[in-house]
Motif scaffolding. Structure first.
Motif, PDB file in Angstrom:
ATOM      1  N   ALA A   1       0.455  14.323   5.312  1.00  0.00           N
ATOM      2  CA  ALA A   1       1.369  15.166   6.108  1.00  0.00           C
ATOM      3  C   ALA A   1       2.552  15.420   5.696  1.00  0.00           C
ATOM      4  N   ARG A   2       3.343  14.265   5.262  1.00  0.00           N
ATOM      5  CA  ARG A   2       4.725  14.229   5.089  1.00  0.00           C
ATOM      6  C   ARG A   2       5.083  13.217   4.001  1.00  0.00           C
ATOM      7  N   GLY A   3       6.318  13.092   3.797  1.00  0.00           N
ATOM      8  CA  GLY A   3       6.680  11.901   2.931  1.00  0.00           C
ATOM      9  C   GLY A   3       6.167  12.052   1.500  1.00  0.00           C
ATOM     10  N   LEU A   4       6.039  10.621   1.033  1.00  0.00           N
ATOM     11  CA  LEU A   4       5.722  10.384  -0.634  1.00  0.00           C
ATOM     12  C   LEU A   4       4.176  11.076  -0.628  1.00  0.00           C
ATOM     13  N   GLY A   5       3.387  11.021   0.474  1.00  0.00           N
ATOM     14  CA  GLY A   5       1.920  11.789   0.564  1.00  0.00           C
ATOM     15  C   GLY A   5       2.220  13.443   0.286  1.00  0.00           C
TER      16      GLY A   5
ATOM     17  N   LEU B   1      -5.636  13.827   3.494  1.00  0.00           N
ATOM     18  CA  LEU B   1      -6.119  13.376   4.667  1.00  0.00           C
ATOM     19  C   LEU B   1      -4.681  12.546   5.296  1.00  0.00           C
ATOM     20  N   ASP B   2      -4.658  12.648   6.685  1.00  0.00           N
ATOM     21  CA  ASP B   2      -3.814  12.122   7.436  1.00  0.00           C
ATOM     22  C   ASP B   2      -4.378  11.837   8.859  1.00  0.00           C
ATOM     23  N   VAL B   3      -3.877  10.871   9.445  1.00  0.00           N
ATOM     24  CA  VAL B   3      -4.026  10.511  10.890  1.00  0.00           C
ATOM     25  C   VAL B   3      -3.554  11.591  11.965  1.00  0.00           C
TER      26      VAL B   3
ATOM     27  N   LEU C   1       4.421   9.603  14.008  1.00  0.00           N
ATOM     28  CA  LEU C   1       3.521   9.594  12.656  1.00  0.00           C
ATOM     29  C   LEU C   1       3.632  11.079  12.207  1.00  0.00           C
ATOM     30  N   GLY C   2       2.828  11.372  11.168  1.00  0.00           N
ATOM     31  CA  GLY C   2       2.574  12.885  10.705  1.00  0.00           C
ATOM     32  C   GLY C   2       1.841  13.443  11.679  1.00  0.00           C
ATOM     33  N   SER C   3       2.143  14.857  11.696  1.00  0.00           N
ATOM     34  CA  SER C   3       1.444  15.680  12.698  1.00  0.00           C
ATOM     35  C   SER C   3       0.532  16.590  11.815  1.00  0.00           C
TER      36      SER C   3
ATOM     37  N   VAL D   1      -7.949  12.101   9.319  1.00  0.00           N
ATOM     38  CA  VAL D   1      -8.745  10.903   9.217  1.00  0.00           C
ATOM     39  C   VAL D   1      -7.822   9.854   9.298  1.00  0.00           C
ATOM     40  N   ASP D   2      -8.273   8.863  10.231  1.00  0.00           N
ATOM     41  CA  ASP D   2      -7.615   7.614  10.504  1.00  0.00           C
ATOM     42  C   ASP D   2      -8.221   6.776   9.554  1.00  0.00           C
ATOM     43  N   ILE D   3      -7.323   5.979   8.468  1.00  0.00           N
ATOM     44  CA  ILE D   3      -7.733   5.106   7.573  1.00  0.00           C
ATOM     45  C   ILE D   3      -8.209   3.636   8.199  1.00  0.00           C
TER      46      ILE D   3
ATOM     47  N   ASN E   1      -3.846   5.949  -2.456  1.00  0.00           N
ATOM     48  CA  ASN E   1      -3.729   5.132  -1.304  1.00  0.00           C
ATOM     49  C   ASN E   1      -2.307   5.158  -0.805  1.00  0.00           C
ATOM     50  N   ASN E   2      -1.757   6.111   0.118  1.00  0.00           N
ATOM     51  CA  ASN E   2      -0.396   6.274   0.263  1.00  0.00           C
ATOM     52  C   ASN E   2      -0.284   6.088   1.743  1.00  0.00           C
ATOM     53  N   ALA E   3      -1.358   6.263   2.773  1.00  0.00           N
ATOM     54  CA  ALA E   3      -0.968   6.193   4.042  1.00  0.00           C
ATOM     55  C   ALA E   3      -0.241   4.688   4.446  1.00  0.00           C
TER      56      ALA E   3
ATOM     57  N   GLY F   1       4.927  -8.740   8.325  1.00  0.00           N
ATOM     58  CA  GLY F   1       3.691  -8.178   8.263  1.00  0.00           C
ATOM     59  C   GLY F   1       3.512  -7.088   7.366  1.00  0.00           C
ATOM     60  N   TYR F   2       4.652  -6.218   6.929  1.00  0.00           N
ATOM     61  CA  TYR F   2       4.594  -5.411   6.005  1.00  0.00           C
ATOM     62  C   TYR F   2       4.779  -5.956   4.650  1.00  0.00           C
ATOM     63  N   VAL F   3       5.560  -7.111   4.463  1.00  0.00           N
ATOM     64  CA  VAL F   3       5.581  -7.801   3.145  1.00  0.00           C
ATOM     65  C   VAL F   3       4.304  -8.272   2.668  1.00  0.00           C
TER      66      VAL F   3
HETATM   67  N1  NAD Z   1       9.862   5.484   2.009  1.00  0.00           N
HETATM   68  C1  NAD Z   1      10.046   4.460   1.520  1.00  0.00           C
HETATM   69  O1  NAD Z   1      11.445   4.157   1.471  1.00  0.00           O
HETATM   70  C2  NAD Z   1       8.794   3.645   0.894  1.00  0.00           C
HETATM   71  C3  NAD Z   1       9.242   2.584   0.144  1.00  0.00           C
HETATM   72  C4  NAD Z   1       8.238   1.638  -0.379  1.00  0.00           C
HETATM   73  C5  NAD Z   1       6.810   2.031  -0.030  1.00  0.00           C
HETATM   74  N2  NAD Z   1       6.764   2.959   0.730  1.00  0.00           N
HETATM   75  C6  NAD Z   1       5.296   3.485   0.949  1.00  0.00           C
HETATM   76  O2  NAD Z   1       4.955   4.686   0.834  1.00  0.00           O
HETATM   77  C7  NAD Z   1       3.838   5.203   1.695  1.00  0.00           C
HETATM   78  C8  NAD Z   1       4.452   6.416   2.386  1.00  0.00           C
HETATM   79  O3  NAD Z   1       5.494   6.335   3.072  1.00  0.00           O
HETATM   80  P1  NAD Z   1       6.445   7.488   3.735  1.00  0.00           P
HETATM   81  O4  NAD Z   1       7.831   6.931   3.377  1.00  0.00           O
HETATM   82  O5  NAD Z   1       6.059   8.640   2.875  1.00  0.00           O
HETATM   83  O6  NAD Z   1       6.179   7.498   5.025  1.00  0.00           O
HETATM   84  P2  NAD Z   1       5.912   8.301   6.105  1.00  0.00           P
HETATM   85  O7  NAD Z   1       5.948   7.766   7.518  1.00  0.00           O
HETATM   86  O8  NAD Z   1       6.825   9.479   6.114  1.00  0.00           O
HETATM   87  O9  NAD Z   1       4.548   9.038   5.994  1.00  0.00           O
HETATM   88  C9  NAD Z   1       3.331   8.167   6.169  1.00  0.00           C
HETATM   89  C10 NAD Z   1       2.246   8.929   6.279  1.00  0.00           C
HETATM   90  O10 NAD Z   1       1.081   8.294   6.455  1.00  0.00           O
HETATM   91  C11 NAD Z   1       0.193   8.762   7.540  1.00  0.00           C
HETATM   92  N3  NAD Z   1      -0.320   7.497   8.354  1.00  0.00           N
HETATM   93  C12 NAD Z   1       0.202   6.378   8.939  1.00  0.00           C
HETATM   94  N4  NAD Z   1      -0.906   5.597   9.404  1.00  0.00           N
HETATM   95  C13 NAD Z   1      -2.165   6.311   9.190  1.00  0.00           C
HETATM   96  C14 NAD Z   1      -3.480   5.982   9.377  1.00  0.00           C
HETATM   97  N5  NAD Z   1      -3.994   4.955   9.801  1.00  0.00           N
HETATM   98  N6  NAD Z   1      -4.589   6.920   8.665  1.00  0.00           N
HETATM   99  C15 NAD Z   1      -3.909   7.811   8.057  1.00  0.00           C
HETATM  100  N7  NAD Z   1      -2.964   8.529   7.801  1.00  0.00           N
HETATM  101  C16 NAD Z   1      -1.729   7.450   8.450  1.00  0.00           C
HETATM  102  C17 NAD Z   1       1.392   9.188   8.658  1.00  0.00           C
HETATM  103  O11 NAD Z   1       1.016  10.012   9.608  1.00  0.00           O
HETATM  104  C18 NAD Z   1       2.305   9.890   7.634  1.00  0.00           C
HETATM  105  O12 NAD Z   1       1.917  11.325   7.577  1.00  0.00           O
HETATM  106  C19 NAD Z   1       3.616   3.934   2.724  1.00  0.00           C
HETATM  107  O13 NAD Z   1       2.620   3.217   2.100  1.00  0.00           O
HETATM  108  C20 NAD Z   1       4.956   3.172   2.480  1.00  0.00           C
HETATM  109  O14 NAD Z   1       4.732   1.865   2.879  1.00  0.00           O
HETATM  110  C21 NAD Z   1       7.782   3.754   1.347  1.00  0.00           C
END
Ligand code: NAD
Length: 274
Positions: free
Chosen positions: A14-18, A35-37, A48-50, A73-75, A100-102, A167-169
């Motif tokens: 939906a947004r970000g790196l995806g 796919l996105d939740v 989260l993404g919309s 889709v919720d992963i 696998n980005n979510a 938890g994240y680490v």
């Molecule tokens: N942005 C950073 O600085 C950074 C750095 C290192 C790693 N990452 C990793 O990159 C990936 C993407 O991060 P981002 O910065 O784009 O974050 P973001 O929050 O902008 O985007 C994450 C997306 O994942 C979706 N998502 C979350 N939970 C979900 C689920 N259960 N099912 C389906 N979709 C789901 C959200 O709706 C959102 O659209 C993540 O795995 C994050 O850990 C990000």
């Protein structure tokens, strides 16, 4: 176009790196299943993404002339994942790339003994188990095809620790373990599995990423201050741009990296070189 004719599944699109990966893949001729939740999750303390962001990503990608499907889709949910993969296959007949980005960055910001069991399990269920579920759903098909590239978006948090982010680490370290183990399972079958470890990525308006500001919020630090600290801590004194990750993912998805598997590639402006 380096990826013309390939089909990719991208989670968290939906947004970000995806979104950044989706746009770059579309530019390179990839048909997409996004796919996105597309909604909030109880226990995740930020939006989260919309659905509208997911639709917007799809619309932007379509402008490159590729076929794009998007699905909610919720992963965390194997049945939803399997249904999405079935729909993808009935539409495209093959899946060549899985990103696998979510992921979520919080609940975080607590010393390890203050993390509740529910917070811990939620983080692992999304950031680690979600990637495993996607591989489980797509891996058999890729193995039958005798081709496929799985790209796990880990983090520098998969290589080093960060205070108050246990938890994240832990989830990101485990994703690197999953990458290595799965790469061995699939190597004879010509399916490749690699991990990308982004450093601190700028929350760029074009892709509407939120992670940097949410990490700052978890640490109760002003986002500008947090950006400045990370800019300084990355030896190139720059934040990572979403396109840096999309470019690396494009190479891993392409046949240019054909004999690259089990690799853990940092895109972190030198952060983990110290
Ligand atoms: N942005 C950073 O600085 C950074 C750095 C290192 C790693 N990452 C990793 O990159 C990936 C993407 O991060 P981002 O910065 O784009 O974050 P973001 O929050 O902008 O985007 C994450 C997306 O994942 C979706 N998502 C979350 N939970 C979900 C689920 N259960 N099912 C389906 N979709 C789901 C959200 O709706 C959102 O659209 C993540 O795995 C994050 O850990 C990000």
């Amino acid at each position: 176009m380096r990826l013309d004719g390939k089909v990719a599944l991208i989670t968290g699109a939906a947004r970000g790196l995806g979104r950044a990966c989706a746009l770059k893949f579309a530019q390179e001729g990839v048909d997409l299943v996004l796919l996105d939740v597309a909604g909030n999750i109880e226990g995740v303390p930020y939006q989260l993404g919309s659905q509208s962001q997911l639709e917007y990503t799809a619309k932007c990608c379509q402008q490159f002339g590729v076929v794009v499907r998007h699905m909610r889709v919720d992963i965390r949910n194997m049945a939803e994942i399997n249904q999405a993969v079935d729909e993808a296959l009935s539409c495209f007949e093959h899946i060549d790339i899985l990103v696998n980005n979510a992921g979520i960055a919080a609940p975080s910001g607590k010393v390890v003994h203050d993390v509740t069991e529910a917070e811990w399990l939620l983080m692992q269920d999304i950031d680690l188990n979600g990637a495993w579920r996607m591989i489980k759903a797509v891996g058999r098909l890729m193995a039958q095809q005798r081709r496929g590239s799985i790209i796990n978006i880990a983090s520098t948090a998969g290589l080093v620790g960060y205070r108050n982010f246990s938890g994240y680490v832990a989830a990101k370290h485990a994703i690197i373990g999953l990458t290595k183990a799965a790469s061995l399972d699939y190597a004879p079958l010509k399916v490749r599995v690699n991990a990308l470890c982004p450093g601190s990525v700028r929350d760029c308006e074009t892709v509407e990423g939120k992670m940097l500001s949410e990490i700052a919020r978890s640490l109760d630090v002003d986002v500008n201050e947090h950006e400045a600290v990370f800019t300084q801590s990355q030896p190139m004194n720059e934040l990572i741009e979403p396109i840096d990750i999309a470019n690396a993912a494009t190479w891993l998805a392409s046949d240019e990296s054909y004999r690259v598997t089990g690799s853990v590639i940092t895109v972190d402006a030198g952060f983990t070189s110290r």
